[in-house]
Design a protein around this motif. Structure first.
Motif, PDB file in Angstrom:
ATOM      1  N   UNK A 125       0.832  -1.195   0.000  1.00  0.00           N
ATOM      2  CA  UNK A 125       0.000   0.000   0.000  1.00  0.00           C
ATOM      3  C   UNK A 125       0.870   1.249   0.000  1.00  0.00           C
ATOM      4  N   UNK A 126       0.296   2.344  -0.499  1.00  0.00           N
ATOM      5  CA  UNK A 126       0.978   3.635  -0.480  1.00  0.00           C
ATOM      6  C   UNK A 126       0.542   4.412   0.755  1.00  0.00           C
ATOM      7  N   UNK A 127       1.422   5.259   1.242  1.00  0.00           N
ATOM      8  CA  UNK A 127       1.091   6.212   2.312  1.00  0.00           C
ATOM      9  C   UNK A 127       1.472   7.598   1.814  1.00  0.00           C
ATOM     10  N   UNK A 128       0.558   8.537   1.949  1.00  0.00           N
ATOM     11  CA  UNK A 128       0.773   9.896   1.470  1.00  0.00           C
ATOM     12  C   UNK A 128       0.492  10.869   2.602  1.00  0.00           C
ATOM     13  N   UNK A 206       5.407   7.000   0.650  1.00  0.00           N
ATOM     14  CA  UNK A 206       5.905   5.666   0.965  1.00  0.00           C
ATOM     15  C   UNK A 206       5.141   4.616   0.159  1.00  0.00           C
ATOM     16  N   UNK A 207       5.838   3.573  -0.248  1.00  0.00           N
ATOM     17  CA  UNK A 207       5.199   2.335  -0.694  1.00  0.00           C
ATOM     18  C   UNK A 207       5.621   1.269   0.313  1.00  0.00           C
ATOM     19  N   UNK A 208       4.666   0.724   1.041  1.00  0.00           N
ATOM     20  CA  UNK A 208       4.972  -0.175   2.152  1.00  0.00           C
ATOM     21  C   UNK A 208       4.348  -1.548   1.941  1.00  0.00           C
ATOM     22  N   UNK A 209       4.874  -2.509   2.666  1.00  0.00           N
ATOM     23  CA  UNK A 209       4.320  -3.859   2.670  1.00  0.00           C
ATOM     24  C   UNK A 209       3.690  -4.138   4.030  1.00  0.00           C
TER      25      UNK A 209
END
Length: 291
Positions: A125-128, A206-209
């Motif tokens: 998922x992305x976090x902005x 961010x692109x996170x797992x």
């Protein structure tokens, strides 16, 4: 696994922009004719993500209303035959699938991101962080998704800063340079007062797992009762499984009064219909020739 979800932590009070944010969510402060949040949402949608999760609080109703329909306004625009504006206003509710999750107590960025874990599951998922408005030819989140597809590991947005300003940011330690924009990271330090490990600062992309969500669950609360995302990221860095990407684009920290003003001026400058009047205003105020 493709990135199909984005999390927007927007529960904060916006104290850096008080007193305006006493009654107006900081994400709803206008940049010309659109609120700050609109820029980040369109960045994400233009990156191919259609499932947006807003982590909100009780004072964010205006934000939720912005992405909902206003039937009274629509009827007024229709009666006035303002069809182009009507079409634009209606489009806000059709931008994406938006879910709202409440963060009842603000306990840090890590805690905010963990609130919708039941919606994220095991997906990347992305976090902005919407305070960071970034104008670029290719959306920054799209740039980072392309990196994620190659390395299959979390990617943090970075920008180069002067080392004298390092104490204002989270600063990363670089283990290995992959190319001119992509680095493998070994550690990160939050606002180092002296000897920053590099001149690359973490910005709000961010692109996170799902591993990051597991890490957040294991983190102890800090002295102020907060759970920090940086601590969860450091755990991934210890495993050698996190990367930093130096984005292409112009970034404005719109939680900062000077940068917010700079954003307004530069965005107005780039609008053809406003450019000439902007020059006239600046000259009238006596700033011609650098005065």
């Amino acid at each position: 696994m493709s990135v199909e979800k984005a999390v927007f932590p927007v529960a904060g009070f916006g104290t850096r922009m008080l007193p305006a944010t006493k009654t107006i969510p900081k994400e709803m402060l206008p940049l010309i004719d659109r609120p700050i949040i609109d820029y980040s949402v369109r960045e994400v949608v233009d990156s191919g993500i259609n499932n947006l999760i807003f982590v909100t609080s009780s004072n964010k109703k205006a934000l939720e209303d912005y992405f909902d329909r206003n039937m009274e306004l629509e009827r007024s625009l229709e009666a006035g035959k303002k069809y182009d504006l009507l079409k634009e206003i209606r489009s806000f509710s059709e931008l994406a699938n938006i879910t709202y999750v409440r963060q009842p107590i603000q306990k840090g960025l890590g805690h905010a991101i963990s609130m919708p874990k039941h919606l994220i599951g095991n997906d990347p998922f992305a976090v902005i962080l919407p305070d960071d408005v970034i104008i670029s030819d290719k959306p920054v989140i799209k740039q980072m998704i392309e990196c994620y597809k190659e390395i299959k590991a979390p990617v943090i947005g970075l920008m180069e800063v002067d080392k004298k300003d390092a104490s204002k940011y989270g600063i990363v330690s670089i283990e290995k340079k992959i190319n001119n924009r992509l680095f493998k990271l070994s550690d990160m330090v939050e606002k180092p007062e002296t000897d920053p490990p590099s001149n690359y600062a973490i910005i709000g992309r961010y692109i996170l797992t799902s591993n990051i969500l597991h890490n957040i669950e294991e983190i102890e609360e800090g002295a102020l009762g907060e759970v920090q995302l940086t601590d969860a990221l450091k755990k991934e860095a210890e495993k050698g499984e996190i990367y930093g990407y130096v984005f292409e684009g112009n970034r404005y920290d719109c939680g900062n009064k000077i940068d917010y003003l700079r954003a307004i001026i530069e965005l107005a400058y780039n609008k053809h219909e406003l450019k000439e009047e902007l020059y006239n205003i600046i000259n009238m105020l006596g700033f011609k020739n650098g005065k």
